[in-house]
Write a protein that holds these residues in place. Structure first.
Motif, mmCIF file in Angstrom:
data_model
loop_
_atom_site.group_PDB
_atom_site.id
_atom_site.type_symbol
_atom_site.label_atom_id
_atom_site.label_comp_id
_atom_site.label_asym_id
_atom_site.label_seq_id
_atom_site.Cartn_x
_atom_site.Cartn_y
_atom_site.Cartn_z
ATOM 1 N N PHE A 1 9.446 25.005 26.317
ATOM 2 C CA PHE A 1 9.799 23.620 26.075
ATOM 3 C C PHE A 1 9.209 22.976 24.968
ATOM 4 O O PHE A 1 9.635 22.331 24.437
ATOM 5 C CB PHE A 1 9.666 23.048 27.539
ATOM 6 C CG PHE A 1 9.690 21.650 27.613
ATOM 7 C CD1 PHE A 1 10.851 21.161 27.970
ATOM 8 C CD2 PHE A 1 8.673 20.678 27.358
ATOM 9 C CE1 PHE A 1 11.200 19.660 28.126
ATOM 10 C CE2 PHE A 1 8.841 19.361 27.332
ATOM 11 C CZ PHE A 1 10.109 18.785 27.761
ATOM 12 N N ASP A 2 8.029 23.364 24.990
ATOM 13 C CA ASP A 2 7.312 22.658 24.072
ATOM 14 C C ASP A 2 7.508 22.966 22.227
ATOM 15 O O ASP A 2 7.404 22.212 21.569
ATOM 16 C CB ASP A 2 5.454 22.956 23.792
ATOM 17 C CG ASP A 2 5.091 22.276 25.217
ATOM 18 O OD1 ASP A 2 5.639 21.176 25.666
ATOM 19 O OD2 ASP A 2 4.196 22.571 25.799
ATOM 20 N N MET A 3 8.111 24.095 22.272
ATOM 21 C CA MET A 3 8.471 24.776 20.936
ATOM 22 C C MET A 3 9.685 24.140 20.343
ATOM 23 O O MET A 3 10.453 24.351 19.403
ATOM 24 C CB MET A 3 8.399 26.312 21.144
ATOM 25 C CG MET A 3 7.058 26.955 21.080
ATOM 26 S SD MET A 3 7.117 28.809 20.653
ATOM 27 C CE MET A 3 8.070 29.314 21.916
ATOM 28 N N MET A 4 10.615 23.732 21.561
ATOM 29 C CA MET A 4 12.030 23.178 21.425
ATOM 30 C C MET A 4 11.929 22.058 20.167
ATOM 31 O O MET A 4 11.250 21.225 20.489
ATOM 32 C CB MET A 4 12.749 22.866 22.462
ATOM 33 C CG MET A 4 13.085 24.043 23.558
ATOM 34 S SD MET A 4 13.913 23.581 24.757
ATOM 35 C CE MET A 4 15.731 23.046 24.044
ATOM 36 N N PRO A 5 12.782 22.380 19.083
ATOM 37 C CA PRO A 5 12.968 21.190 18.156
ATOM 38 C C PRO A 5 13.528 20.146 18.695
ATOM 39 O O PRO A 5 13.171 18.804 18.212
ATOM 40 C CB PRO A 5 13.531 21.662 16.893
ATOM 41 C CG PRO A 5 14.426 22.781 17.496
ATOM 42 C CD PRO A 5 13.667 23.387 18.713
ATOM 43 N N GLY A 6 14.593 20.080 19.566
ATOM 44 C CA GLY A 6 15.453 18.875 20.131
ATOM 45 C C GLY A 6 15.430 19.093 21.396
ATOM 46 O O GLY A 6 15.629 20.156 22.091
#
Length: 798
Positions: free
Chosen positions: A579-584
């Motif tokens: 979740f934290d790595m998702m760009p959008g």
């Protein structure tokens, strides 16, 4: 003397032909008859051409019939007359009867077929021409390449290209432009570019064709660069070129766009404004077709203010102009403005056409104003299939599937023939409502119209039968399809998943990859859902690896499905890491992560993430509140949950529904705050829903609240008499207190009302096998089946 007279009369006839002067031509014809030159083939051929140009095919035929010695030129003249009049059947009959043919004869027929939409016949005629040893000219080849492009028949086009090189016409600009257009329409941009580079010189047609081909394959930026090259080379820019490049600017961001696309919208709008300036500089501001292209460009880029200004300054408008404005406001979800333009259009003396109504229907549907759309539809004198489809689509998109099915039946009563789009829309409505019988009727209608084998309709049938629980029928249709696209595969995989046939979904996903079909975002989201449902983290990680390999890691929907999968498999830390790595992120993504914390008992983290979501500016919806209230309930955060519940309507404008009340009742019940729970139940709008009382009864069992448990159970016996849960829960409460007589009374009541408790199931992921167990009547664990969850093969591990 006679020769001079003939020449003079021929010149006069040519003047009449050029000016389409039918009356003057008839006077000359009368003079020719009076002086006895009616048998002159040269003058007769000119007369045939005159009458043909003036649309008088009967007069042309009368002249032809009176020619005593008909040569090939006379035959070509009457053949051309029939072709210009669109009488292709008569033209072909004449062609077959011709005692002699030349290249002009063949060119006339091939060109007529190609222009009139009979491209296959044009190619057949070309093959016959070559077989009879006639050498094609540039006119022949232009028509043939046009036909190949329309049919996207690159094989025939390449064969013809070979002949062009052989006879040395590849350097002819007219032929090369037609060849380039053919490759562009067939989507073969590499070949089109090679033709472009090999041409000794280019003109505006060359560049316009190249721009069209680039746009067709979504290479919009390169199309703009091609226009700049055209300007730098000093190629004469005409209104057609300008219309083409405006189409490029419109194509760049046509359709709906969100905030992320704002820079692209502005960029293409700036390009369009520059072209607008060029049209004024070159003196084309009065060209109606070009002005309509300008309107279309601004409308598709969402700049309706500029479109308004252009429209207000038009010296001349057409129905197309009005239609573009109506469609533009529809794209902006402004149905009121679209209706206003329709009214202005009618007041200005323009009659709406089919496109007008379709654009208006689309405007109403996009704006959610279905009622206005229906009024417009009902006012149409004779709606076409496209209009019916637009209205059906509106009902389906708004979730009013019953009205869609009703309208479809009305369409059949009026004997309007459905097309593939009609059937696909109505099948989706049948699927959404679970109306199997209606779906079967649509299936029968599709067979009657010979659409059941259409890939688009067949996918709809698969989805409908799967959603109605008829997976065997869905599988049969899927297996009998002659060709399969990704939509068909996705429909079948989703059908298995919907019916909890997750192993079958995995197997089909494997087959799809083995058949060389690349999964889409929907494919991955569905198969990840299957992994989540069976809690198979081993399988889920394999899918995750394949997603990374295929480049879908940044897709929001796939990312949301990954978070859900890891959360349901108990790896909430892995879910949060992703979740934290998702760009959008969108609302769905936040909801999945909050719900993941809730499922795994991390109530404090769920509340913190909810607060982060509010701080980020993302608007919570009803599902967000279900997730965070569930987390509060499972973690004992009662007061925090009540505070969030109270903020729903006051701060966020979300009206609480049953699931939100259920979460609060569950939270209060778990904490033993039964008085507050009863007060909330008494004033809530969902007190007659069994779920509320079942949740309260479960809490009573934990706290041994017999009196309230009896009330909750009595409510459930009344609301849902065949549900075994309240009987079992109440009996368990009595048994825990040693009240065996009451336990016996509950069991007797179950027997009296013939209530049966379904056996429970469990499954264990052990050594890559799914072990499934159920409890039998003697309370023994029985192994029902063992299925391979993964042998490392349903997706590639690369």
């Amino acid at each position: 003397m006679e020769s001079k007279t003939t020449t003079h009369l021929a010149n006069l006839l040519q003047s009449c032909i050029d000016k389409k002067s039918h009356l003057a031509g008839k006077l000359i014809h009368a003079f020719i008859l009076r002086i006895g030159l009616a048998s002159d083939s040269f003058l007769s051929n000119r007369l045939i051409e005159l009458y043909s140009k003036c649309g008088k095919i009967h007069s042309a035929h009368q002249v032809f019939d009176q020619i005593p010695h008909k040569g090939v030129y006379s035959w070509n003249a009457i053949l051309g007359a029939h072709c210009k009049a669109g009488n292709l059947h008569d033209a072909y009959t004449l062609f077959v009867k011709m005692p002699e043919r030349n290249t002009v004869s063949w060119n006339t027929l091939i060109s007529a077929f190609a222009r009139s939409g009979f491209e296959k016949k044009a190619l057949d005629a070309y093959d016959s021409m070559i077989s009879e040893a006639f050498l094609p000219t540039r006119f022949t080849l232009a028509s043939v390449f046009s036909a190949c492009g329309a049919l996207e028949d690159s094989k025939s086009g390449r064969r013809c290209h070979g002949l062009v090189i052989k006879i040395g016409l590849d350097v002819n600009m007219y032929v090369a432009n037609a060849l380039l257009c053919m490759y562009a329409k067939c989507g073969l941009l590499r070949d089109a570019i090679r033709v472009f580079e090999d041409m000794p010189e280019h003109n505006e047609v060359t560049f316009t064709a190249m721009m069209g081909g680039l746009v067709q394959t979504d290479r919009v930026v390169e199309a703009l660069e091609m226009f700049r090259l055209m300007c730098r080379k000093g190629i004469g820019i005409d209104s057609v070129s300008l219309s083409s490049i405006l189409g490029v600017c419109a194509r760049g961001v046509c359709g709906d766009f969100g905030q992320d696309d704002l820079n692209a919208v502005l960029s293409y709008n700036v390009h369009g404004q520059q072209v607008h300036g060029l049209t004024i500089k070159l003196g084309f501001e009065r060209d109606l077709h070009l002005n309509n292209s300008l309107l279309d460009m601004y409308a598709k880029n969402g700049d309706m203010d500029s479109a308004e200004k252009v429209f207000a300054n038009l010296s001349e408008v057409s129905v197309v102009s009005w239609n573009v404005m109506i469609a533009g406001y529809g794209q902006k979800y402004q149905s009121e403005k679209a209706v206003e333009y329709l009214q202005r259009m009618q007041c200005s003396g323009f009659d709406p056409d089919e496109v007008t109504y379709i654009n208006l229907l689309a405007a109403c549907i996009k704006s959610g104003d279905i009622e206005t759309g229906r009024r417009m539809f009902d006012s149409m004198p004779c709606p076409s299939v496209s209009s019916w489809n637009a209205m059906l689509s509106g009902y389906a998109q708004s979730g009013n599937h019953k009205e869609a099915i009703k309208l479809f039946r009305e369409m059949q009563f009026q004997s309007v023939h459905s097309d593939r789009t009609t059937l696909a829309i109505i099948l989706s409505s049948c699927a959404a409502t679970g109306l199997l019988e209606s779906g079967k009727q649509v299936h029968a209608a599709s067979q009657k119209a010979f659409f059941h084998t259409d890939i688009y309709v067949a996918s709809g049938l698969v989805g409908m039968y799967a959603k109605c629980g008829k997976t065997e029928m869905a599988t049969r249709i899927f297996s009998n399809m002659s060709e399969l696209d990704i939509v068909c595969w996705n429909s079948m995989i989703a059908g298995f998943s919907f019916n909890s046939l997750d192993m079958e979904a995995f197997t089909l996903f494997k087959q799809m990859r083995q058949n060389g079909m690349c999964p889409t975002q929907f494919s991955y989201a569905t198969v990840l859902s299957c992994c989540a449902k069976v809690s198979s983290s081993f399988q889920g990680r394999q899918v995750h690896a394949q997603i990374a390999k295929d480049g879908y890691m940044n897709d929001i929907f796939v990312g949301s499905a990954l978070i859900d999968m890891y959360s349901k498999c108990g790896d909430v830390d892995g879910a949060r890491c992703f979740f934290d790595m998702m760009p959008g992120k969108n609302t769905v993504t936040w909801n999945e992560m909050i719900h993941g914390y809730a499922q795994n008992g991390h109530g404090y983290e769920a509340v913190c993430l909810y607060n982060d979501m509010i701080s980020s500016g993302e608007k919570p919806d009803g599902i967000t509140f279900v997730a965070v209230l569930t987390a509060c309930s499972h973690s004992g955060l009662v007061d925090v949950g009540i505070e969030i519940f109270d903020s729903m309507h006051q701060e966020h404008g979300v009206e609480p529904f049953l699931d939100h009340y259920t979460c609060i009742i569950d939270s209060l019940g778990r904490a033993g705050r039964f008085h507050e729970a009863e007060m909330l139940i008494d004033k809530m709008p969902y007190k007659d829903d069994p779920v509320i009382w079942e949740v309260l009864l479960s809490s009573c069992r934990v706290h041994a609240n017999v009196n309230l448990a009896k009330r909750a159970a009595d409510e459930l016996f009344h609301l849902d008499p065949q549900n075994s849960a309240p009987y079992v829960l109440l009996a368990n409460i009595y048994s825990s207190l040693g009240r065996w007589d009451d336990v016996k009374a509950v069991r007797e009541l179950m027997s009296e009302k013939q209530v049966i408790k379904e056996p429970g199931y469990s499954w264990i992921d052990y050594r890559n096998e799914m072990q499934t167990y159920k409890v039998d009547k003697d309370l023994r664990m029985v192994n029902v089946k063992a299925q391979a969850v993964s042998d490392g093969s349903f997706c590639y591990n690369g």
